[in-house]
Enzyme design. Structure first.
Site, PDB file in Angstrom:
ATOM      1  CE  LYS A  22      -1.956   1.944   4.088  1.00 34.44           C
ATOM      2  NZ  LYS A  22      -1.948   3.357   4.022  1.00 34.44           N
ATOM      3  CG  ASN A  23       2.038   3.005   3.325  1.00 32.95           C
ATOM      4  OD1 ASN A  23       0.953   2.950   3.093  1.00 32.95           O
ATOM      5  ND2 ASN A  23       2.786   2.880   5.145  1.00 32.95           N
ATOM      6  CB  CYS A 117      -4.767   6.681  10.491  1.00 33.11           C
ATOM      7  SG  CYS A 117      -5.060   4.518   9.821  1.00 33.11           S
ATOM      8  NE  ARG A 122      -0.561  10.802  10.087  1.00 34.35           N
ATOM      9  CZ  ARG A 122      -1.333   9.412   9.337  1.00 34.35           C
ATOM     10  NH1 ARG A 122      -1.647   8.727   9.378  1.00 34.35           N
ATOM     11  NH2 ARG A 122      -0.158   8.879   8.524  1.00 34.35           N
ATOM     12  CG  ASP A 307       2.145   1.547   9.348  1.00 31.45           C
ATOM     13  OD1 ASP A 307       2.008   2.521  10.407  1.00 31.45           O
ATOM     14  OD2 ASP A 307       2.045   1.646   8.168  1.00 31.45           O
ATOM     15  NE  ARG A 399      -7.666   4.873   4.629  1.00 29.31           N
ATOM     16  CZ  ARG A 399      -6.822   4.921   5.409  1.00 29.31           C
ATOM     17  NH1 ARG A 399      -7.213   4.746   7.112  1.00 29.31           N
ATOM     18  NH2 ARG A 399      -4.906   5.461   5.133  1.00 29.31           N
TER      19      ARG A 399
HETATM   20  N1  EPU Z   1       6.612  14.052  11.170  1.00 30.76           N
HETATM   21  C1  EPU Z   1       6.624  15.595  11.285  1.00 30.76           C
HETATM   22  N2  EPU Z   1       6.756  16.304  10.494  1.00 30.76           N
HETATM   23  C2  EPU Z   1       6.525  16.392   9.220  1.00 30.76           C
HETATM   24  C3  EPU Z   1       6.278  14.882   8.624  1.00 30.76           C
HETATM   25  C4  EPU Z   1       6.609  14.057  10.129  1.00 30.76           C
HETATM   26  O1  EPU Z   1       7.451  15.609  13.265  1.00 30.76           O
HETATM   27  O2  EPU Z   1       6.549  16.914   8.284  1.00 30.76           O
HETATM   28  C5  EPU Z   1       6.142  13.718  12.243  1.00 30.76           C
HETATM   29  C6  EPU Z   1       4.972  12.646  12.605  1.00 30.76           C
HETATM   30  O3  EPU Z   1       4.032  13.444  13.259  1.00 30.76           O
HETATM   31  C7  EPU Z   1       5.236  11.399  13.045  1.00 30.76           C
HETATM   32  C8  EPU Z   1       7.334  11.318  12.173  1.00 30.76           C
HETATM   33  O4  EPU Z   1       7.651  12.218  11.911  1.00 30.76           O
HETATM   34  O5  EPU Z   1       5.961  11.671  14.173  1.00 30.76           O
HETATM   35  C9  EPU Z   1       6.843  10.136  11.007  1.00 30.76           C
HETATM   36  O6  EPU Z   1       5.836   9.855  10.264  1.00 30.76           O
HETATM   37  P1  EPU Z   1       6.124   9.897   8.395  1.00 30.76           P
HETATM   38  O7  EPU Z   1       6.143  10.969   7.940  1.00 30.76           O
HETATM   39  O8  EPU Z   1       7.143   8.569   8.442  1.00 30.76           O
HETATM   40  O9  EPU Z   1       4.992   9.340   8.309  1.00 30.76           O
HETATM   41  P2  EPU Z   1       3.477   9.357   7.327  1.00 30.76           P
HETATM   42  O10 EPU Z   1       4.883   9.804   5.937  1.00 30.76           O
HETATM   43  O11 EPU Z   1       2.689  10.317   7.597  1.00 30.76           O
HETATM   44  C10 EPU Z   1       4.081   6.933   7.033  1.00 30.76           C
HETATM   45  C11 EPU Z   1       2.268   6.019   6.442  1.00 30.76           C
HETATM   46  C12 EPU Z   1       1.749   5.372   8.264  1.00 30.76           C
HETATM   47  C13 EPU Z   1       2.915   4.732   8.716  1.00 30.76           C
HETATM   48  C14 EPU Z   1       4.526   5.972   9.128  1.00 30.76           C
HETATM   49  C15 EPU Z   1       5.594   6.033  10.337  1.00 30.76           C
HETATM   50  C16 EPU Z   1       1.498   6.236   4.102  1.00 30.76           C
HETATM   51  C17 EPU Z   1       1.327   6.794   3.183  1.00 30.76           C
HETATM   52  N3  EPU Z   1       1.859   6.477   5.501  1.00 30.76           N
HETATM   53  O12 EPU Z   1       2.959   8.251   7.234  1.00 30.76           O
HETATM   54  O13 EPU Z   1       1.261   4.726   7.757  1.00 30.76           O
HETATM   55  O14 EPU Z   1       2.887   5.182   9.976  1.00 30.76           O
HETATM   56  O15 EPU Z   1       4.635   6.575   7.684  1.00 30.76           O
HETATM   57  O16 EPU Z   1       5.851   4.302   9.247  1.00 30.76           O
HETATM   58  O17 EPU Z   1       2.954   5.952   3.707  1.00 30.76           O
HETATM   59  C18 EPU Z   1      -0.239   2.922   7.757  1.00 30.76           C
HETATM   60  O18 EPU Z   1      -0.315   2.172   7.002  1.00 30.76           O
HETATM   61  O19 EPU Z   1      -1.432   2.326   8.712  1.00 30.76           O
HETATM   62  C19 EPU Z   1       0.343   4.223   7.930  1.00 30.76           C
HETATM   63  C20 EPU Z   1      -0.210   5.249   9.334  1.00 30.76           C
END
Ligand code: EPU
Length: 430
Positions: A22-23, A117, A122, A307, A399
């Site tokens: 998915k990701n 989610c 975020r 995850d 999803r």
């Molecule tokens: N963060 C910040 N600022 C930013 C970006 C992130 O403070 O600009 C913080 C977040 O709040 C969090 C940490 O950094 O505490 C990591 O966030 P990350 O950016 O890695 O998460 P994401 O890209 O929004 C993706 C996956 C998530 C998964 C996370 C961590 C996708 C679409 N989503 O989210 O997947 O938990 O990486 O591996 O790729 C899921 O599939 O169930 C899911 C939630």
């Protein structure tokens, strides 16, 4: 209203085939916006997040043709509309990748703030920092991310991420592939889907080095051309079924996986007394004895994935002794705990730490899937529990999991989707 109805207590036997990640898919599909020509993308999972991101591209004017169940051709050569529809974008986290892709291709992007989610705050400040380092003006206002490059084309930049962010790493990569000069991302995320996105872009003519390490260098190229690419198997889907076997017991061959991506999950399951045998592109998971307690802390890859946190919690609920689970990525990922308690679990949460005192058995109950992975964890708990569990909120699960009910029923689980009239659902919600 649809729910999953699970009669628990049946060990799982047989084999399950894992779908595309998915990701990775939700980043690679928007990446097609950067390509002049047809991208054939194979091993696409059939999940609602993918349907949504494909729909968004179609609204933008991409020509999308379904080749077969898991393959699509995407041609973004004639994009005519750059306004991303709010109703679609707000439903999915990955809509933020449209900012990097549109900015890289056209020097201009206006994308509604993403959904996804609810895992606490975020923020997207690191994405913004990356775009700004490449010369973009970025403004987040009225629910929109507005980004623009004064000269029309981004210039290579250097960005040090304040925390390891999957989304920021991928988004900056997307913006940088067509920029003028070299972009360097330091403290980059290393998840398998980061490497997959880089491999996809490189196979279309990009020049990305170091994906999978914490420094990624992207030398901008003038143009990307079409080609064919197959998405990697889903690490988290595989891990979820591994956890299901650990909780319910049984012997299941989990096929179409990259065992190396599962090492972080395998290591913990082995500590818990589960047998995991690595084959070339499969893992065999067996559990007949007791589950041993352990401690788990989630971390960016190659650490234990956040995850998988709710799913491993479901298994630890049944362990011999007390386990400590620490969430190292998100502020709030324990909203599911009250649902587990309804099934007889003993869990105390204090901030990012959950203390789980194993019980000999869980009992079936009506529970709610509050997000994607929590929903998967409810299913795992239901498979292991005595009696009937009904899981609602299953749109969250759909999803990210292709045919979860079919795959589990195929290994002997007594699980089916049922539809209850909305009136019944309301009175139950009380
Ligand atoms: N963060 C910040 N600022 C930013 C970006 C992130 O403070 O600009 C913080 C977040 O709040 C969090 C940490 O950094 O505490 C990591 O966030 P990350 O950016 O890695 O998460 P994401 O890209 O929004 C993706 C996956 C998530 C998964 C996370 C961590 C996708 C679409 N989503 O989210 O997947 O938990 O990486 O591996 O790729 C899921 O599939 O169930 C899911 C939630």
């Amino acid at each position: 209203m649809t729910k999953y109805h699970i009669q628990g207590g049946k060990p799982l036997h047989g084999s399950i085939t894992i779908s595309g990640a998915k990701n990775a898919a939700v980043a690679i599909i928007p990446a097609a916006l950067l390509v002049d020509g047809v991208c054939r993308i194979e091993n696409i999972p059939q999940i609602s997040d993918v349907t949504l991101i494909l729909q968004i591209l179609q609204e933008l004017g991409a020509d999308i043709r379904t080749v077969n169940r898991t393959t699509v051709d995407i041609d973004c050569s004639h994009i005519r509309n750059r306004q991303v529809p709010y109703e679609l974008a707000r439903k999915i986290r990955a809509s933020y990748y449209l900012v990097g892709a549109l900015l890289g291709r056209f020097g201009w992007a206006e994308v509604p703030l993403p959904g996804g989610c609810d895992l606490g705050g975020r923020p997207i400040d690191q994405h913004v920092k990356g775009f700004v380092s490449m010369g973009a003006d970025v403004d987040v206002r009225s629910g929109l991310i507005c980004a623009k490059v004064p000269g029309g084309r981004l210039a290579g930049g250097q960005v040090y991420l304040d925390m390891v962010s999957v989304g920021a790493t991928m988004n900056i990569m997307l913006a940088a592939v067509l920029a003028d000069g070299m972009t360097i991302i330091e403290n980059a995320a290393k998840e398998p889907h980061i490497v997959d996105l880089a491999n996809f872009l490189n196979s279309m003519g990009a020049n990305i080095m170091g994906a999978g390490t914490d420094v990624i260098k992207i030398r901008g190229v003038k143009q990307l051309r079409g080609g064919t690419y197959s998405i990697i198997p889903d690490q988290i889907e595989a891990g979820t079924y591994m956890a299901a076997v650990a909780a319910a017991g049984g012997d299941v061959l989990i096929q179409n996986v990259i065992p190396k991506h599962l090492d972080c999950i395998t290591a913990k399951l082995v500590e818990m007394g589960v047998e995991v045998e690595e084959l070339d592109d499969a893992v065999r998971v067996r559990r007949s004895g007791p589950i041993s307690r352990t401690n788990v802390k989630t971390m960016p890859y190659p650490g234990f994935p956040t995850d998988m946190q709710p799913q491993i919690a479901a298994v630890l609920c049944l362990a011999n002794g007390t386990s400590v689970l620490t969430e190292g990525v998100w502020d709030s990922r324990y909203r599911y705990v009250d649902e587990f308690r309804r099934m007889g679990a003993h869990i105390q949460v204090d901030g990012k730490v959950a203390v789980i005192e194993g019980v000999p058995a869980l009992t079936g109950a009506p529970v709610h899937a509050c997000d994607l992975r929590a929903g998967a964890a409810m299913v795992i708990a239901g498979l292991a529990a005595q009696g009937v569990t009904e899981v609602d909120g299953i749109y969250h699960i759909e999803r990210g999991y292709e045919n979860l009910v079919g795959k589990l029923a195929g290994v002997g689980a007594d699980i089916r989707t049922i539809t209850v009239p909305d009136e019944d659902a309301k009175s139950q919600a009380g």
